[in-house]
Design an enzyme around this catalytic site. Structure first.
Site, PDB file in Angstrom:
ATOM      1  N   LEU A  83       0.831  -1.211   0.000  1.00  0.00           N
ATOM      2  CA  LEU A  83       0.000   0.000   0.000  1.00  0.00           C
ATOM      3  C   LEU A  83       0.863   1.257   0.000  1.00  0.00           C
ATOM      4  O   LEU A  83       0.559   2.254   0.653  1.00  0.00           O
ATOM      5  CB  LEU A  83      -0.955  -0.015   1.210  1.00  0.00           C
ATOM      6  CG  LEU A  83      -1.956  -1.181   1.208  1.00  0.00           C
ATOM      7  CD1 LEU A  83      -2.824  -1.159   2.458  1.00  0.00           C
ATOM      8  CD2 LEU A  83      -2.827  -1.135  -0.048  1.00  0.00           C
ATOM      9  N   MET A 102       1.721   4.027  -4.969  1.00  0.00           N
ATOM     10  CA  MET A 102       1.194   3.460  -6.215  1.00  0.00           C
ATOM     11  C   MET A 102       0.061   2.468  -5.923  1.00  0.00           C
ATOM     12  O   MET A 102      -1.004   2.525  -6.540  1.00  0.00           O
ATOM     13  CB  MET A 102       2.294   2.748  -7.004  1.00  0.00           C
ATOM     14  CG  MET A 102       3.283   3.651  -7.684  1.00  0.00           C
ATOM     15  SD  MET A 102       2.587   4.532  -9.072  1.00  0.00           S
ATOM     16  CE  MET A 102       2.395   3.238 -10.297  1.00  0.00           C
ATOM     17  N   SER A 156       2.122   2.017 -16.080  1.00  0.00           N
ATOM     18  CA  SER A 156       2.870   3.266 -16.217  1.00  0.00           C
ATOM     19  C   SER A 156       1.978   4.466 -15.968  1.00  0.00           C
ATOM     20  O   SER A 156       0.794   4.454 -16.275  1.00  0.00           O
ATOM     21  CB  SER A 156       3.479   3.376 -17.612  1.00  0.00           C
ATOM     22  OG  SER A 156       4.131   4.618 -17.733  1.00  0.00           O
ATOM     23  N   GLY A 157       2.608   5.498 -15.435  1.00  0.00           N
ATOM     24  CA  GLY A 157       1.886   6.757 -15.234  1.00  0.00           C
ATOM     25  C   GLY A 157       2.177   7.391 -13.892  1.00  0.00           C
ATOM     26  O   GLY A 157       1.633   8.445 -13.569  1.00  0.00           O
ATOM     27  N   LYS A 166       6.637  -3.368 -20.944  1.00  0.00           N
ATOM     28  CA  LYS A 166       6.875  -2.271 -19.982  1.00  0.00           C
ATOM     29  C   LYS A 166       8.364  -1.918 -19.917  1.00  0.00           C
ATOM     30  O   LYS A 166       8.740  -0.753 -19.800  1.00  0.00           O
ATOM     31  CB  LYS A 166       6.349  -2.651 -18.585  1.00  0.00           C
ATOM     32  CG  LYS A 166       6.612  -1.589 -17.502  1.00  0.00           C
ATOM     33  CD  LYS A 166       5.967  -0.267 -17.866  1.00  0.00           C
ATOM     34  CE  LYS A 166       5.995   0.855 -16.856  1.00  0.00           C
ATOM     35  NZ  LYS A 166       7.020   1.031 -15.921  1.00  0.00           N
ATOM     36  N   HIS A 207       9.032   0.180 -22.837  1.00  0.00           N
ATOM     37  CA  HIS A 207       8.454   1.508 -22.544  1.00  0.00           C
ATOM     38  C   HIS A 207       9.477   2.329 -21.744  1.00  0.00           C
ATOM     39  O   HIS A 207       9.753   3.489 -22.050  1.00  0.00           O
ATOM     40  CB  HIS A 207       7.149   1.336 -21.749  1.00  0.00           C
ATOM     41  CG  HIS A 207       6.662   2.601 -21.096  1.00  0.00           C
ATOM     42  ND1 HIS A 207       7.218   3.110 -19.945  1.00  0.00           N
ATOM     43  CD2 HIS A 207       5.686   3.468 -21.454  1.00  0.00           C
ATOM     44  CE1 HIS A 207       6.609   4.234 -19.616  1.00  0.00           C
ATOM     45  NE2 HIS A 207       5.666   4.478 -20.517  1.00  0.00           N
ATOM     46  N   ASN A 208      10.029   1.715 -20.719  1.00  0.00           N
ATOM     47  CA  ASN A 208      10.972   2.441 -19.874  1.00  0.00           C
ATOM     48  C   ASN A 208      12.267   2.760 -20.611  1.00  0.00           C
ATOM     49  O   ASN A 208      12.860   3.813 -20.398  1.00  0.00           O
ATOM     50  CB  ASN A 208      11.266   1.644 -18.601  1.00  0.00           C
ATOM     51  CG  ASN A 208      10.133   1.746 -17.599  1.00  0.00           C
ATOM     52  OD1 ASN A 208       8.990   1.987 -17.978  1.00  0.00           O
ATOM     53  ND2 ASN A 208      10.428   1.561 -16.338  1.00  0.00           N
ATOM     54  N   GLU A 257      11.554   5.666 -22.534  1.00  0.00           N
ATOM     55  CA  GLU A 257      11.485   6.769 -21.546  1.00  0.00           C
ATOM     56  C   GLU A 257      12.900   7.303 -21.250  1.00  0.00           C
ATOM     57  O   GLU A 257      13.144   8.514 -21.278  1.00  0.00           O
ATOM     58  CB  GLU A 257      10.821   6.219 -20.281  1.00  0.00           C
ATOM     59  CG  GLU A 257      10.786   7.118 -19.072  1.00  0.00           C
ATOM     60  CD  GLU A 257      10.202   6.363 -17.856  1.00  0.00           C
ATOM     61  OE1 GLU A 257       9.069   5.865 -17.945  1.00  0.00           O
ATOM     62  OE2 GLU A 257      10.889   6.277 -16.817  1.00  0.00           O
ATOM     63  N   ARG A 312      38.603 -10.495 -39.225  1.00  0.00           N
ATOM     64  CA  ARG A 312      38.314 -11.724 -38.462  1.00  0.00           C
ATOM     65  C   ARG A 312      38.983 -12.931 -39.112  1.00  0.00           C
ATOM     66  O   ARG A 312      39.528 -13.812 -38.454  1.00  0.00           O
ATOM     67  CB  ARG A 312      36.799 -11.949 -38.375  1.00  0.00           C
ATOM     68  CG  ARG A 312      36.076 -10.916 -37.528  1.00  0.00           C
ATOM     69  CD  ARG A 312      34.561 -11.144 -37.565  1.00  0.00           C
ATOM     70  NE  ARG A 312      34.164 -12.320 -36.806  1.00  0.00           N
ATOM     71  CZ  ARG A 312      33.620 -13.403 -37.321  1.00  0.00           C
ATOM     72  NH1 ARG A 312      33.400 -13.476 -38.618  1.00  0.00           N
ATOM     73  NH2 ARG A 312      33.293 -14.425 -36.561  1.00  0.00           N
ATOM     74  N   HIS A 319      38.267 -16.973 -39.285  1.00  0.00           N
ATOM     75  CA  HIS A 319      36.831 -17.087 -39.009  1.00  0.00           C
ATOM     76  C   HIS A 319      36.002 -17.240 -40.282  1.00  0.00           C
ATOM     77  O   HIS A 319      34.790 -17.417 -40.187  1.00  0.00           O
ATOM     78  CB  HIS A 319      36.352 -15.881 -38.194  1.00  0.00           C
ATOM     79  CG  HIS A 319      36.926 -15.857 -36.812  1.00  0.00           C
ATOM     80  ND1 HIS A 319      36.637 -16.819 -35.872  1.00  0.00           N
ATOM     81  CD2 HIS A 319      37.798 -15.003 -36.219  1.00  0.00           C
ATOM     82  CE1 HIS A 319      37.293 -16.550 -34.753  1.00  0.00           C
ATOM     83  NE2 HIS A 319      38.013 -15.458 -34.939  1.00  0.00           N
TER      84      HIS A 319
HETATM   85  C1  6PG Z   1       6.327   4.613 -15.322  1.00  0.00           C
HETATM   86  C2  6PG Z   1       7.744   4.797 -14.895  1.00  0.00           C
HETATM   87  C3  6PG Z   1       7.984   4.116 -13.593  1.00  0.00           C
HETATM   88  C4  6PG Z   1       9.244   4.549 -12.886  1.00  0.00           C
HETATM   89  C5  6PG Z   1      10.457   4.390 -13.701  1.00  0.00           C
HETATM   90  C6  6PG Z   1      11.626   5.149 -13.162  1.00  0.00           C
HETATM   91  O1  6PG Z   1       6.165   4.078 -16.395  1.00  0.00           O
HETATM   92  O2  6PG Z   1       5.435   5.022 -14.588  1.00  0.00           O
HETATM   93  O3  6PG Z   1       8.585   4.260 -15.858  1.00  0.00           O
HETATM   94  O4  6PG Z   1       7.932   2.733 -13.825  1.00  0.00           O
HETATM   95  O5  6PG Z   1       9.104   5.864 -12.485  1.00  0.00           O
HETATM   96  O6  6PG Z   1      10.738   3.024 -13.724  1.00  0.00           O
HETATM   97  O7  6PG Z   1      12.728   4.459 -13.562  1.00  0.00           O
HETATM   98  P1  6PG Z   1      14.185   4.791 -13.072  1.00  0.00           P
HETATM   99  O8  6PG Z   1      14.129   4.886 -11.578  1.00  0.00           O
HETATM  100  O9  6PG Z   1      14.995   3.663 -13.563  1.00  0.00           O
HETATM  101  O10 6PG Z   1      14.502   6.100 -13.708  1.00  0.00           O
END
Ligand code: 6PG
Length: 474
Positions: A17, A20, A134-135, A188, A191-192, A195, A451, A457
């Site tokens: 809890l 998130m 995510s979010g 995910k 996604h990161n 990011e 190589r 090789h």
């Molecule tokens: C999300 C973010 C979340 C987190 C990151 C931060 O999608 O909401 O990506 O998962 O804030 O993982 O990642 P770092 O701590 O590696 O920058």
């Protein structure tokens, strides 16, 4: 008393809890689901129970009491730190679980861990879903992007809840079943990775404007705000603009200038790069973003190096407005290249791990709620809708047109940064990748010759089939 009334009434339970977990649970409760939370921390349990005046939420600090609140077969979501904490909770739960119960790991778990856990649990009759969410805190409370993977039948049980709480774009929920096994956590992770790449690209535009053009925070706030009105429109650009106007409570100065320039990370960017290396599908913009976070930690060494290699940042002598337009276009080009690297890795991983990913669906559920949401994702979604077998976004007719138009700006910006002496490694990696990808010939023949020269090789020829070896020295 209230908890007793709720015995076996709750649609879903949440373990963990923290902010998130609590926010996601309240989001579910607001959508008329009966929910239960579990945490060892009594204060978090008390605080959640206080919400029960307004919502159908219950909380317990004892695992048995918590499980008794859930409808059978039970759906139990974990929002705990990735790694050993997930295994510890699973171990704690196992003695009390029954066949058909479902565990949903909604943290940023490493996808190979997810596969291992799913295998162990299914042998005991327990379903396991690996779900990327995510979010951040806001997203969890008011609509995240949700990336689920695992057994489809298990997902179908939980779909009504996810669909209700997810962010909506054009009334469509930003959630979809992505594929079997660890598909959700893999997506995910990518996604990161994206990011990380975009954050680094934006940071490099900040650097060149701050140290190259001597812009102050007010100017930066205005520029990012303006950029966010156009095709660069994205959550990360929006928050970047806001950051430059935030004042520090302690000093009254801009907060950004009081923050230590040492970046931290939880590993998901590194995992993306590692997977890219494993699957031999390059993601150099993401790699350089990870690399620069790593390098930012070596403060002492960099301080010494800055003494040894003294070369002041050169004074910018060009036309500011022209450069700013080029920088804006270059950022857009590099953003496209970053998404392209991530999507290309998904394409390869989907085949390798038999995820059967639909890239248009992934782009669609990233349009809202998540950290990399951006207007550009509309075009990315369309590209994959138009061609479900598109192996690479840089081959899409529309996006390739955009890149053709913006590539000169990317070159100009990087040339200028080199002259000034401002590092732009993610921009450079993006351009290097782009130029290599669009090159029908690469100097790999020389690599093959080397190589074969030092290690026998062998190599292949352009004019004959088969494998060849040469005695390079008499
Ligand atoms: C999300 C973010 C979340 C987190 C990151 C931060 O999608 O909401 O990506 O998962 O804030 O993982 O990642 P770092 O701590 O590696 O920058």
């Amino acid at each position: 008393m209230k908890n007793e009334q709720a015995q076996q009434q709750c649609d879903i339970g949440m373990i963990g809890l923290g902010i998130m977990g609590r926010n996601l649970l309240l989001n579910m409760a607001e959508h008329d689901f009966c929910v239960a939370g579990y945490d060892k921390d009594e204060t978090k349990v008390t605080s959640l129970n206080q919400e029960s005046k307004q919502h159908d939420v219950y909380a317990a600090s004892n695992i048995k009491d918590f499980l008794a609140l859930l409808k059978a077969p039970r759906a139990i979501m974990l929002l705990v730190p990735a790694g050993p904490a997930v295994d510890a909770i699973i171990e704690e739960l196992l003695p009390f679980l029954q066949t058909g119960d479902l565990i949903i790991d909604a943290g940023n778990s490493y996808f190979k861990d997810t596969d291992n856990r799913a295998q162990k649990l299914i042998a005991k009759g327990i379903y396991f879903l690996g779900v990327g969410i995510s979010g951040g805190e806001e997203g969890a409370r008011h609509g995240p992007s949700i990336m689920p993977g695992g057994p489809k039948a298990a997902y179908d049980r939980i779909h009504p809840i996810f669909s209700a709480v997810a962010a909506k774009v054009n009334n469509e929920p930003c959630v979809a079943y992505l594929g079997p096994k660890s598909a959700g956590h893999y997506v995910k992770m990518i996604h990161n990775g994206i990011e990380y790449g975009i954050m680094q690209l934006i940071a490099e535009t900040y650097d060149v404007m701050k140290r190259g053009l001597n812009f102050n925070d007010e100017q930066l706030c205005k520029i990012y705000g303006e950029w966010n009105q156009g095709e660069l429109n994205s959550y990360l650009l929006e928050i970047t603009g806001n950051i430059f106007s935030k004042k520090d409570d302690r000093t009254g100065k801009e907060l950004i200038d009081q923050i230590l320039a040492v970046a931290q990370q939880n590993g998901t960017g590194m995992w993306t790069s590692r997977s890219a290396m494993e699957l031999q599908c390059p993601t150099p913009t993401i790699d350089s973003a990870v690399m620069i976070r790593d390098l930012s930690v070596f403060t002492e060494q960099r301080r010494n190096a800055s003494e040894i290699y003294q070369r002041a940042i050169k004074k910018f002598t060009g036309v500011e407005n022209t450069f700013l337009t080029q920088l804006q276009q270059a950022l857009y080009a590099a953003m496209i290249i970053t998404y392209a690297q991530g999507m290309a890795l998904l394409f390869v991983a989907s085949k390798k791990y038999e995820y059967d990913l639909d890239l248009a669906t992934i782009a669609r559920i990233w349009r809202g709620g998540c950290i990399i949401r951006a207007t550009l994702l509309e075009d990315i979604c369309t590209a994959f809708q138009n061609n479900g077998d598109l192996p690479h976004l840089l081959l899409d007719p529309h996006l390739s047109h955009v890149l053709m138009a913006n590539q000169e700006d990317l070159r100009q910006v990087i040339s200028q940064a080199i002259v000034l002496g401002v590092p732009m490694p993610a921009f450079m990696a993006s351009l290097g990748y782009f130029d290599s990808y669009r090159s029908a010939w690469l100097p790999a023949n020389l690599i093959q010759a080397q190589r074969d020269y030092f290690g026998s090789h062998t190599y292949q020829r352009i004019d004959a089939t088969g494998t060849f070896h040469t005695q390079w020295e008499e």
